[in-house]
Scaffold this motif. Structure first.
Motif, PDB file in Angstrom:
ATOM      1  N   THR A 133       0.849  -1.187   0.000  1.00  0.00           N
ATOM      2  CA  THR A 133       0.000   0.000   0.000  1.00  0.00           C
ATOM      3  C   THR A 133       0.885   1.238   0.000  1.00  0.00           C
ATOM      4  O   THR A 133       2.007   1.209   0.522  1.00  0.00           O
ATOM      5  N   ASP A 134       0.373   2.319  -0.584  1.00  0.00           N
ATOM      6  CA  ASP A 134       1.121   3.576  -0.659  1.00  0.00           C
ATOM      7  C   ASP A 134       2.534   3.308  -1.172  1.00  0.00           C
ATOM      8  O   ASP A 134       3.531   3.827  -0.636  1.00  0.00           O
ATOM      9  N   GLN A 144       4.246   4.115  -3.899  1.00  0.00           N
ATOM     10  CA  GLN A 144       5.089   5.166  -4.464  1.00  0.00           C
ATOM     11  C   GLN A 144       5.880   5.897  -3.381  1.00  0.00           C
ATOM     12  O   GLN A 144       7.084   6.143  -3.528  1.00  0.00           O
ATOM     13  N   THR A 145       5.219   6.222  -2.289  1.00  0.00           N
ATOM     14  CA  THR A 145       5.904   6.906  -1.187  1.00  0.00           C
ATOM     15  C   THR A 145       7.027   6.039  -0.624  1.00  0.00           C
ATOM     16  O   THR A 145       8.141   6.524  -0.349  1.00  0.00           O
ATOM     17  N   LYS A 146       6.745   4.762  -0.443  1.00  0.00           N
ATOM     18  CA  LYS A 146       7.739   3.848   0.120  1.00  0.00           C
ATOM     19  C   LYS A 146       8.895   3.623  -0.858  1.00  0.00           C
ATOM     20  O   LYS A 146      10.062   3.550  -0.444  1.00  0.00           O
TER      21      LYS A 146
END
Length: 324
Positions: A64-65, A67-69
């Motif tokens: 999940t999420d 791109q940020t990670k």
């Protein structure tokens, strides 16, 4: 090496149209590539020092999420390598195509896409992911799962256990999933129950495909199938709840399914490749390890030999009658 490898990867469908290639949500290849162009390198750039790096991080059901990670990992690697590192998100199809077209240098890939990346881009796996829920550290089990109240029992031999599936309703994950189809069918061929993937209806009473791990397991929970085939880690969140897991048990397991790994394109100079691998391995250090864990719940990266790591999936594909 292209000086600029920017631009977001388009959806996998666009590449599938171009290449005749697709992947399941579990990382399997949906169709073989036909009439593909050979890997085109940029000879005039190969002598240049690596000036930037593009890494593709495929979306997975338990991420999940992303791109940020991925951006956080990219920033860490940029600092370690002293060059700009760009993190891009795409499916496995997009990752293979980006390697082939020299729009990316590195990609996290599951085993079947890694074989396709080798074929099309001469890319190779150098590292594999380790997870707490992998039985073999950097290999895991493909499992046949039944309900707790099923009359099917684990016998003292593979043949004795699998013979009970004759005439039963089975829910495979998808016809392209490694642990949810290729390895289970390979085992059935090995034990002499079916000749290949096209003759399953001669052994089972009903064959269906869940489409992903969760839906295959739900078919058993809802009584729509008597057995499902998935990866061992699909018996945990986010695929099913602990309550649902308590209603299921493993009937039979196949060990040695290769874990996902990290492939590097062949046009990355040898010295730069070594630097990239060493930088990635620093994600194992306690101060940096959370960056790795955030991506795909992996706890460690380990060096692997490309050929030996992927040998089990090559053998399974051959046994079931599918070209790698």
């Amino acid at each position: 090496m292209s000086v600029s490898k920017r631009g977001l990867l388009t959806a996998g469908a666009a590449f599938a149209t171009l290449m005749g290639l697709g992947f399941s949500t579990q990382g399997g290849i949906q169709a073989s590539i036909a009439n593909s162009q050979p890997h085109q390198q940029a000879p005039h750039l190969l002598a240049q020092k690596l000036q930037n790096l593009t890494i593709v991080f495929p979306s997975r059901a338990d991420s999940t999420d992303l791109q940020t990670k991925a951006d956080a990992v990219g920033a860490f690697l940029s600092k370690e390598l002293g060059i700009q590192v760009t993190a891009q998100i795409g499916d496995d199809t997009a990752a293979v195509e980006a390697l082939r077209a020299n729009r990316a240098d590195v990609a996290f890939l599951s085993s079947r896409p890694a074989l396709k990346a080798e074929q099309l881009a001469n890319s190779r796996l150098y590292l594999a992911e380790v997870r707490d829920n992998y039985s073999g550290k950097y290999t895991y089990d493909s499992v046949f799962v039944v309900s707790n109240n099923s009359p099917l029992k684990t016998r003292n031999s593979p043949k004795g256990t699998l013979e009970q599936l004759r005439g039963k309703k089975i829910a495979f994950t998808s016809p392209t999933s490694g642990s949810g189809f290729i390895f289970p069918v390979s085992e059935l061929v090995k034990q002499g129950f079916v000749p290949n993937r096209d003759r399953l209806d001669g052994f089972f009473g009903q064959v269906s495909y869940g489409g992903n791990y969760s839906k295959a397991l739900q078919a058993v929970l809802r009584g729509q199938a008597e057995v499902a085939t998935v990866s061992e880690y699909a018996l945990y969140s986010p695929y099913i709840t602990p309550e649902e897991k308590s209603k299921l048990r493993v009937l039979y397991k196949i060990s040695g399914v290769p874990a996902h790994g990290i492939a590097i394109d062949d046009d990355v100079p040898t010295a730069d490749r070594a630097k990239i691998i060493n930088a990635l391995l620093k994600l194992n250090q306690p101060a940096n390890n959370q960056l790795l864990r955030n991506l795909y719940n992996s706890t460690e990266l380990v060096r692997v030999n490309h050929n030996s790591h992927l040998a089990p999936v090559r053998d399974a594909l051959k046994r079931v009658g599918i070209e790698p």
